[in-house]
Design a protein around this motif. Sequence first.
Motif, PDB file in Angstrom:
ATOM      1  N   THR A 157      69.993 -82.485 -17.828  1.00 14.19           N
ATOM      2  CA  THR A 157      69.913 -81.177 -18.464  1.00 14.19           C
ATOM      3  C   THR A 157      70.295 -80.114 -17.447  1.00 14.19           C
ATOM      4  O   THR A 157      70.515 -80.401 -16.266  1.00 14.19           O
ATOM      5  N   GLY A 158      70.354 -78.855 -17.886  1.00 17.06           N
ATOM      6  CA  GLY A 158      70.533 -77.768 -16.941  1.00 17.06           C
ATOM      7  C   GLY A 158      69.311 -77.664 -16.041  1.00 17.06           C
ATOM      8  O   GLY A 158      68.181 -77.895 -16.484  1.00 17.06           O
ATOM      9  N   MET A 159      69.509 -77.332 -14.785  1.00 18.12           N
ATOM     10  CA  MET A 159      68.411 -77.343 -13.816  1.00 18.12           C
ATOM     11  C   MET A 159      67.943 -75.945 -13.410  1.00 18.12           C
ATOM     12  O   MET A 159      67.035 -75.819 -12.594  1.00 18.12           O
ATOM     13  N   ASP A 216      63.513 -71.758 -19.063  1.00 18.91           N
ATOM     14  CA  ASP A 216      63.055 -71.936 -20.445  1.00 18.91           C
ATOM     15  C   ASP A 216      63.454 -73.287 -21.028  1.00 18.91           C
ATOM     16  O   ASP A 216      63.084 -73.602 -22.158  1.00 18.91           O
ATOM     17  N   GLU A 217      64.210 -74.095 -20.283  1.00 18.80           N
ATOM     18  CA  GLU A 217      64.654 -75.410 -20.774  1.00 18.80           C
ATOM     19  C   GLU A 217      63.913 -76.528 -20.050  1.00 18.80           C
ATOM     20  O   GLU A 217      63.722 -76.472 -18.827  1.00 18.80           O
ATOM     21  N   ALA A 218      63.525 -77.540 -20.817  1.00 21.69           N
ATOM     22  CA  ALA A 218      62.873 -78.709 -20.211  1.00 21.69           C
ATOM     23  C   ALA A 218      63.866 -79.461 -19.341  1.00 21.69           C
ATOM     24  O   ALA A 218      65.046 -79.563 -19.673  1.00 21.69           O
ATOM     25  N   LYS A 219      63.402 -79.998 -18.209  1.00 20.35           N
ATOM     26  CA  LYS A 219      64.273 -80.677 -17.250  1.00 20.35           C
ATOM     27  C   LYS A 219      64.189 -82.195 -17.428  1.00 20.35           C
ATOM     28  O   LYS A 219      63.106 -82.758 -17.628  1.00 20.35           O
ATOM     29  N   TYR A 220      65.359 -82.832 -17.333  1.00 15.16           N
ATOM     30  CA  TYR A 220      65.408 -84.293 -17.418  1.00 15.16           C
ATOM     31  C   TYR A 220      66.717 -84.772 -16.800  1.00 15.16           C
ATOM     32  O   TYR A 220      67.779 -84.174 -17.021  1.00 15.16           O
ATOM     33  N   SER A 241      73.409 -80.960 -20.267  1.00 14.78           N
ATOM     34  CA  SER A 241      74.491 -80.093 -19.794  1.00 14.78           C
ATOM     35  C   SER A 241      75.586 -80.840 -19.054  1.00 14.78           C
ATOM     36  O   SER A 241      76.686 -80.305 -18.873  1.00 14.78           O
ATOM     37  N   LYS A 242      75.314 -82.088 -18.635  1.00 13.53           N
ATOM     38  CA  LYS A 242      76.299 -82.770 -17.795  1.00 13.53           C
ATOM     39  C   LYS A 242      76.134 -84.280 -17.892  1.00 13.53           C
ATOM     40  O   LYS A 242      75.026 -84.795 -18.059  1.00 13.53           O
ATOM     41  N   ALA A 243      77.258 -84.995 -17.790  1.00 12.87           N
ATOM     42  CA  ALA A 243      77.248 -86.459 -17.706  1.00 12.87           C
ATOM     43  C   ALA A 243      78.147 -86.883 -16.546  1.00 12.87           C
ATOM     44  O   ALA A 243      79.056 -86.143 -16.152  1.00 12.87           O
ATOM     45  N   GLU A 244      77.890 -88.070 -16.028  1.00 15.01           N
ATOM     46  CA  GLU A 244      78.653 -88.562 -14.881  1.00 15.01           C
ATOM     47  C   GLU A 244      78.839 -90.063 -14.980  1.00 15.01           C
ATOM     48  O   GLU A 244      77.934 -90.796 -15.374  1.00 15.01           O
TER      49      GLU A 244
END
Length: 424
Positions: free
Chosen positions: A297-299, A303-307, A344-347
Amino acid sequence: MFTKVNPVFALIDCNSFYASCERVFRPDLAKVPIVVLSNNDGCVIARSYDAKPYVKMGEPYFQIKDRLAKQGIVAFSSNYALYGDMSERVMTIIESMVPGVEVYSIDESFADLTGIADATAMGRQLRSRILQCTGIPVGVGIAHTKTLAKLANHTAKRLQAHTGGVVNLCGDFERDWVLRNTAVSEVWGVGRRMTAHLEGMGITSAMHLAKADPWTLRKKFSVVIEKTARELSGTPCLELDEPDPPKQEICCSRMFGKRLTELAPIKEAVATYMMRASEKLRAQKSYCKKVRVSIRTGMFNPDEAKYAKGVVVTLPYPTDDVRLLTKAAVEALDHVFREGFKYSKAEVLLLDLRQPGEFSDDLFAVNQPAEATRVMAVLDEINGRWGRGTLRSASVPSNPDWGMRREMMSRSYTTKLDQLWRVT
């Protein structure tokens, strides 16, 4: 009796490369300031020379959007396909004219001019041929060491009206003049912190550094600064590098154009990234035995949960087959995806890379089928001829809504048939 020949290096560096690429097919922008933005139109990563007084590198676009419009500065989204193709054209021209080349970055390369009777004339020929064939202006710096060649190139651009874009520092008078008139902070490899240390020792110009005792510099700082000082004094310490060996890892990661909450579009993104990673894998003629897939997720938004989580998958056999690699990567997402998060991102990361014949197999080990190798060769041949993405995996969409935001991207004038430049 053999006479030792001093090496002669040339550094050919494209002027404001990204901006110059945008201007090649837009002659109406020849005298218009230009900036190029990072992924998702985030911040400024390149500026034309006439835009530099008004815009700082790294400034967020959303903060300066109105100011750019007021000052008549045109912003472009990054068009890496165009920049990469134009870079390849420039490097191909250089390689056709000199005996040895080290491609240093996307917009600059070192060339070996040793033994060429008139190095300055060759520098002007290189500059003229590149401009004529690609429309990209370059600066050429010539000297007996790579560090001096870099300094000569800097001078060629800084005093272009007087130098014509080419500076040769093989003569003592020219070299000493440039060294005296160049701050130590402008020397290749001398960063901000090192500049402060050197200035504290009274070393404020390139000439001071060239005359400093190299052994003292080595003891006080590092062998890198010692070599820099020796090179400035005319003693070659750096040679043209050999081609890089095959990479041991290959990574492809991107930020999504928007937050994703469902698994299906994330799988599309991973399949797309794997397509690109497998192209790099086959380009260096390697096989892959393991794949790591991760999402996050965005870091930075409170206001957004992190994972964030990743998983490593071992393949049944070493392969460069995009179909098997994509299947493994997409299936791995089922083990890391969690509902309720905004991703927000994949790798994708290709691991355990080796050349054919380097894997130790037993008699009963499974190997990549010969027909798979032929299919990949045909895939690369078609995409190489007609443009990347002409032939792709079925799981890779052509225009995904999760793709990077590039609302101001120029056309792919050199890599897509439907976007070729038309003259009427």
